[in-house]
Design an enzyme around this catalytic site. Structure first.
Site, PDB file in Angstrom:
ATOM      1  N   SER A  46       0.808  -1.220   0.000  1.00 39.02           N
ATOM      2  CA  SER A  46       0.000   0.000   0.000  1.00 39.02           C
ATOM      3  C   SER A  46       0.842   1.272   0.000  1.00 39.02           C
ATOM      4  O   SER A  46       0.376   2.320  -0.450  1.00 39.02           O
ATOM      5  CB  SER A  46      -0.938   0.006   1.215  1.00 39.02           C
ATOM      6  OG  SER A  46      -0.194  -0.141   2.416  1.00 39.02           O
ATOM      7  N   GLY A  53      -2.042  -4.311   1.180  1.00 36.99           N
ATOM      8  CA  GLY A  53      -2.131  -5.530   1.961  1.00 36.99           C
ATOM      9  C   GLY A  53      -1.154  -6.612   1.567  1.00 36.99           C
ATOM     10  O   GLY A  53      -1.116  -7.678   2.190  1.00 36.99           O
ATOM     11  N   ASN A  98       4.122  -5.449   5.876  1.00 38.59           N
ATOM     12  CA  ASN A  98       2.951  -6.197   6.355  1.00 38.59           C
ATOM     13  C   ASN A  98       3.351  -7.492   7.058  1.00 38.59           C
ATOM     14  O   ASN A  98       2.667  -7.942   7.982  1.00 38.59           O
ATOM     15  CB  ASN A  98       1.997  -6.489   5.192  1.00 38.59           C
ATOM     16  CG  ASN A  98       1.269  -5.238   4.729  1.00 38.59           C
ATOM     17  OD1 ASN A  98       0.832  -4.425   5.542  1.00 38.59           O
ATOM     18  ND2 ASN A  98       1.153  -5.067   3.429  1.00 38.59           N
ATOM     19  N   ASP A 154      -4.370   6.676  10.260  1.00 42.67           N
ATOM     20  CA  ASP A 154      -3.971   5.349  10.745  1.00 42.67           C
ATOM     21  C   ASP A 154      -2.548   5.339  11.294  1.00 42.67           C
ATOM     22  O   ASP A 154      -2.112   4.363  11.897  1.00 42.67           O
ATOM     23  CB  ASP A 154      -4.127   4.295   9.654  1.00 42.67           C
ATOM     24  CG  ASP A 154      -3.278   4.587   8.403  1.00 42.67           C
ATOM     25  OD1 ASP A 154      -2.365   5.424   8.458  1.00 42.67           O
ATOM     26  OD2 ASP A 154      -3.555   3.951   7.361  1.00 42.67           O
ATOM     27  N   HIS A 172       0.254   5.136   6.903  1.00 42.77           N
ATOM     28  CA  HIS A 172       0.399   5.522   5.499  1.00 42.77           C
ATOM     29  C   HIS A 172       0.665   7.023   5.363  1.00 42.77           C
ATOM     30  O   HIS A 172      -0.077   7.837   5.924  1.00 42.77           O
ATOM     31  CB  HIS A 172      -0.859   5.143   4.720  1.00 42.77           C
ATOM     32  CG  HIS A 172      -1.111   3.665   4.699  1.00 42.77           C
ATOM     33  ND1 HIS A 172      -1.940   3.048   5.607  1.00 42.77           N
ATOM     34  CD2 HIS A 172      -0.616   2.700   3.887  1.00 42.77           C
ATOM     35  CE1 HIS A 172      -1.954   1.749   5.354  1.00 42.77           C
ATOM     36  NE2 HIS A 172      -1.163   1.506   4.317  1.00 42.77           N
TER      37      HIS A 172
END
Length: 236
Positions: free
Chosen positions: A56, A94, A122, A205, A208
């Protein structure tokens, strides 16, 4: 000048083009059409390809405009220098190193001059064993070298918060240095340098980057890429 392509468009259109009869001259100067919401623009695939392969962070998750993502900003830098590169953004939100390994053959359907590997974050956030992450990244590097022996590979280093414990956090950080040394590939020490952990440069979040954060990420990437493209330009 280059034009950033999302890889899904790039591959589908290559497959469509291959089904049509072409003259020898047309094959040597193949032009791919990218269709977006407003129009279609021609991209000359005789340009050198720089492929960003990541999650991402590469895809530009959460941004208002995908052109705010760092691969697009790199394309702008290349264009401003008059360098004939086409940037392909093959970021998938993801994505883990396992997923990246599994879809590699699909994205290596054309010659790539520069391959930027941005995967692993991730894995770290999920606590995937370090040995598994390293093995998957190694497999990707080997796969790129086998399909594109001439490609310059750039590995984007990543760090994670200490949630998983100091031993895991340190081992995770070191994986990228180890792989870069063992495979003699280029290394971006920390992709999110001067961005990670800074609230105003990240989305809600906290993971990002915002558009402003992406500009700094692009600078981190460019600090390594600039010498590679200069080298490629001098060879050609």
């Amino acid at each position: 000048m280059g034009k950033v392509l999302k890889f899904s468009y790039f591959l589908v259109l290559i497959l469509l083009a291959s089904c049509k009869s072409e003259t020898k001259k047309e094959k040597e100067t193949e032009v791919i059409q990218e269709t977006d919401s407003t129009n279609s623009k021609a991209v000359n695939t005789t340009n050198k390809v720089m492929l960003f392969y990541g999650n991402s962070l590469t895809a530009g998750y959460g941004l208002d405009d995908e052109k705010e993502a760092f691969p697009y900003l790199i394309q702008q830098k290349l264009d401003s220098m008059g360098l004939d590169y086409t940037v392909i953004n093959s970021g998938l939100s993801g994505e883990t190193t396992s997923g990246g390994k599994n879809r590699l053959d699909w994205v290596l359907s054309q010659q790539v001059e520069v391959f930027v590997l941005e995967l692993g974050a991730n894995d770290g956030l999920r606590g995937i064993p370090i040995t598994e992450t390293k093995s998957n990244l190694q497999a990707i590097i080997i796969g790129v070298k086998q399909k594109n022996p001439q490609a310059k590979i750039v590995l984007a280093g990543m760090q994670i918060p200490p949630n998983m414990g100091q031993a895991y956090t340190s081992a995770f950080k070191n994986v990228f240095y180890e792989l870069a040394e063992e495979n003699e590939v280029y290394l971006i020490p920390f992709l999110l340098k001067n961005v990670g952990g800074i609230p105003e440069l990240n989305q809600e979040d906290g993971i990002h980057p915002t558009a402003e954060g992406q500009k700094i990420v692009a600078d981190n990437v460019w600090n390594v890429l600039k010498d590679i493209v200069k080298l490629e330009d001098s060879i050609n």
